[in-house]
Scaffold this motif. Structure first.
Motif, PDB file in Angstrom:
ATOM      1  N   TYR A 111     -14.589  50.805 -14.416  1.00 13.61           N
ATOM      2  CA  TYR A 111     -15.292  52.094 -14.429  1.00 13.61           C
ATOM      3  C   TYR A 111     -16.062  52.207 -15.734  1.00 13.61           C
ATOM      4  O   TYR A 111     -15.575  51.835 -16.795  1.00 13.61           O
ATOM      5  CB  TYR A 111     -14.279  53.232 -14.311  1.00 13.61           C
ATOM      6  CG  TYR A 111     -14.911  54.587 -14.144  1.00 13.61           C
ATOM      7  CD1 TYR A 111     -15.310  55.029 -12.889  1.00 13.61           C
ATOM      8  CD2 TYR A 111     -15.102  55.426 -15.233  1.00 13.61           C
ATOM      9  CE1 TYR A 111     -15.891  56.283 -12.719  1.00 13.61           C
ATOM     10  CE2 TYR A 111     -15.676  56.674 -15.082  1.00 13.61           C
ATOM     11  CZ  TYR A 111     -16.070  57.095 -13.827  1.00 13.61           C
ATOM     12  OH  TYR A 111     -16.647  58.323 -13.665  1.00 13.61           O
ATOM     13  N   SER A 134      -9.909  50.310 -17.848  1.00 14.78           N
ATOM     14  CA  SER A 134     -11.349  50.431 -18.093  1.00 14.78           C
ATOM     15  C   SER A 134     -11.599  50.887 -19.533  1.00 14.78           C
ATOM     16  O   SER A 134     -11.098  51.946 -19.926  1.00 14.78           O
ATOM     17  CB  SER A 134     -11.989  51.421 -17.127  1.00 14.78           C
ATOM     18  OG  SER A 134     -11.924  50.953 -15.792  1.00 14.78           O
ATOM     19  N   GLN A 178     -11.275  58.497  -9.724  1.00 11.99           N
ATOM     20  CA  GLN A 178     -12.529  57.740  -9.700  1.00 11.99           C
ATOM     21  C   GLN A 178     -12.860  57.267  -8.292  1.00 11.99           C
ATOM     22  O   GLN A 178     -14.027  57.310  -7.864  1.00 11.99           O
ATOM     23  CB  GLN A 178     -12.429  56.562 -10.676  1.00 11.99           C
ATOM     24  CG  GLN A 178     -12.369  57.001 -12.138  1.00 11.99           C
ATOM     25  CD  GLN A 178     -11.819  55.925 -13.058  1.00 11.99           C
ATOM     26  OE1 GLN A 178     -11.421  54.838 -12.626  1.00 11.99           O
ATOM     27  NE2 GLN A 178     -11.777  56.228 -14.347  1.00 11.99           N
ATOM     28  N   ASN A 228     -11.111  48.066  -3.374  1.00  6.61           N
ATOM     29  CA  ASN A 228     -10.719  48.176  -4.774  1.00  6.61           C
ATOM     30  C   ASN A 228     -10.007  46.878  -5.119  1.00  6.61           C
ATOM     31  O   ASN A 228      -9.238  46.356  -4.308  1.00  6.61           O
ATOM     32  CB  ASN A 228      -9.782  49.370  -4.966  1.00  6.61           C
ATOM     33  CG  ASN A 228      -9.264  49.477  -6.395  1.00  6.61           C
ATOM     34  OD1 ASN A 228     -10.039  49.457  -7.337  1.00  6.61           O
ATOM     35  ND2 ASN A 228      -7.948  49.604  -6.554  1.00  6.61           N
ATOM     36  N   TRP A 281      -9.956  50.992 -10.414  1.00  7.61           N
ATOM     37  CA  TRP A 281     -10.340  52.395 -10.572  1.00  7.61           C
ATOM     38  C   TRP A 281      -9.154  53.299 -10.245  1.00  7.61           C
ATOM     39  O   TRP A 281      -8.316  52.977  -9.395  1.00  7.61           O
ATOM     40  CB  TRP A 281     -11.529  52.722  -9.668  1.00  7.61           C
ATOM     41  CG  TRP A 281     -12.842  52.216 -10.197  1.00  7.61           C
ATOM     42  CD1 TRP A 281     -13.038  51.128 -11.002  1.00  7.61           C
ATOM     43  CD2 TRP A 281     -14.138  52.763  -9.961  1.00  7.61           C
ATOM     44  NE1 TRP A 281     -14.372  50.962 -11.265  1.00  7.61           N
ATOM     45  CE2 TRP A 281     -15.073  51.960 -10.640  1.00  7.61           C
ATOM     46  CE3 TRP A 281     -14.595  53.850  -9.220  1.00  7.61           C
ATOM     47  CZ2 TRP A 281     -16.444  52.212 -10.627  1.00  7.61           C
ATOM     48  CZ3 TRP A 281     -15.962  54.110  -9.198  1.00  7.61           C
ATOM     49  CH2 TRP A 281     -16.873  53.303  -9.894  1.00  7.61           C
TER      50      TRP A 281
END
Length: 336
Positions: free
Chosen positions: A124, A330, A158, A176, A154
């Motif tokens: 992200y 992230s 998100q 994902n 994520w």
């Protein structure tokens, strides 16, 4: 080989996929990498995962070379964008429109294909508006350069925000890509239930926990020569947290469970991830063709309830299951 749908889409992928993170372009020379890809194809694997950042674009080039001559329509090729590549300038990273649109062109050139089946946001990007990122991905799809879009590591918030924009933009957000293994289960409490609700599958990486779940690392013993744990180009950094005597001792207790299922320890680990019906495919690697072949044999294996319970008992508190860890994957700022 068996196949599963990727998210709420009509695309089928092989239960076992082949990925070239760490190996191609760094740990493994090009000829050995090509032999591993050939072994994957021979085992019925049709799904191949890479990223522009792997070996700073070299991994994509090697995979593209290795797949030449194969019928493109019979393959599912995945790649990713986010991390710094090339000379790593100020716009050579992240999920800005500029970086996404330039990166897809570079990936297609290196992979020697007109399109990828799945284009993924590797992490992200907190420094780019999500609306900008999703619009750029939508444009990549409309240009025919990617068929589907996905993300990697994520959080549930998100995923929900991205899914809402994907619906608005009418682009297929279907996957994902998180880390998931017997030892690392952080997606189970929140990410998996949310993904089921949104029609998103998991494309899981490190199902063998960087090789730890094969049992080749013994407590108190020297590290095997040429293993991931001795790789100076980055592989050792990813595995060192698992190389404790407690974890390695618990992993050794999995050997009789694997024997009881008629599987190698690596096959047991890969098959375990596939017992989760939200997992579309487990990404496996390998530095030797025989490793690739062994991993692929985990496809279609159904583990008994007794074995699943015995695995939980053997690993005990060595299992990491804190759902909050996904948010830490992230970077809050770009890495250049």
């Amino acid at each position: 080989m068996e196949f599963r749908y990727l998210g709420n889409s009509g695309l089928k992928v092989s239960e076992i996929s082949y990925g070239n993170w760490v190996t191609h372009g760094s740990q493994v020379e090009a000829d050995a990498a090509q032999a591993c890809v050939r072994a994957a194809l021979d085992a019925g694997i049709t799904t191949f995962d890479t990223a522009d950042v792997y070996a700073n674009t070299k991994a994509e080039t090697i995979l593209g070379d290795a797949l030449q001559g194969e019928r493109r329509e019979s393959l599912e090729i995945f790649t990713k964008v986010y991390f710094p590549t090339g000379p790593k300038g100020h716009n050579d990273t992240g999920l800005s429109r500029k970086h996404i649109l330039e990166s897809i062109n570079g990936s297609l050139r290196r992979l020697q294909t007109d399109y990828v089946d799945l284009y993924q946001a590797h992490r992200y990007d907190y420094e780019t508006p999500l609306e900008e990122t999703m619009q750029a991905f939508a444009d990549v799809v409309r240009q025919g350069k990617a068929l589907y879009i996905g993300v990697s590591e994520w959080t549930t918030d998100q995923l929900r925000a991205a899914h809402e924009l994907a619906v608005e933009l009418k682009v297929p957000l279907v996957s994902n890509q998180p880390q998931y293994s017997m030892l690392y289960r952080v997606i189970e409490a929140e990410v998996v239930p949310t993904s089921r609700e949104l029609g998103i599958s998991q494309v899981v990486f490190s199902p063998i926990a960087q090789g730890v779940l094969t049992g080749k690392y013994k407590p108190g013993a020297e590290l095997p020569a040429g293993s991931r744990a001795t790789d100076p180009s980055g592989g050792a950094d990813f595995i060192k947290r698992l190389l404790t005597d407690d974890v390695l001792t618990r992993v050794q207790a999995l050997a009789p469970i694997a024997d009881g299922e008629g599987l190698s320890m690596a096959q047991l680990a890969v098959a375990w991830t596939l017992q989760n019906d939200n997992v579309a495919t487990a990404i496996t690697g390998g530095s030797r063709p025989e490793q690739v072949t062994d991993n692929a044999a985990a496809a279609g294996k159904k583990l008994s309830a007794e074995s699943l319970a015995a695995i939980d008992e053997a690993l005990g508190d060595a299992v990491v299951s804190d759902a909050g860890l996904t948010a830490d994957t992230s970077p809050k700022t770009r890495l250049v």
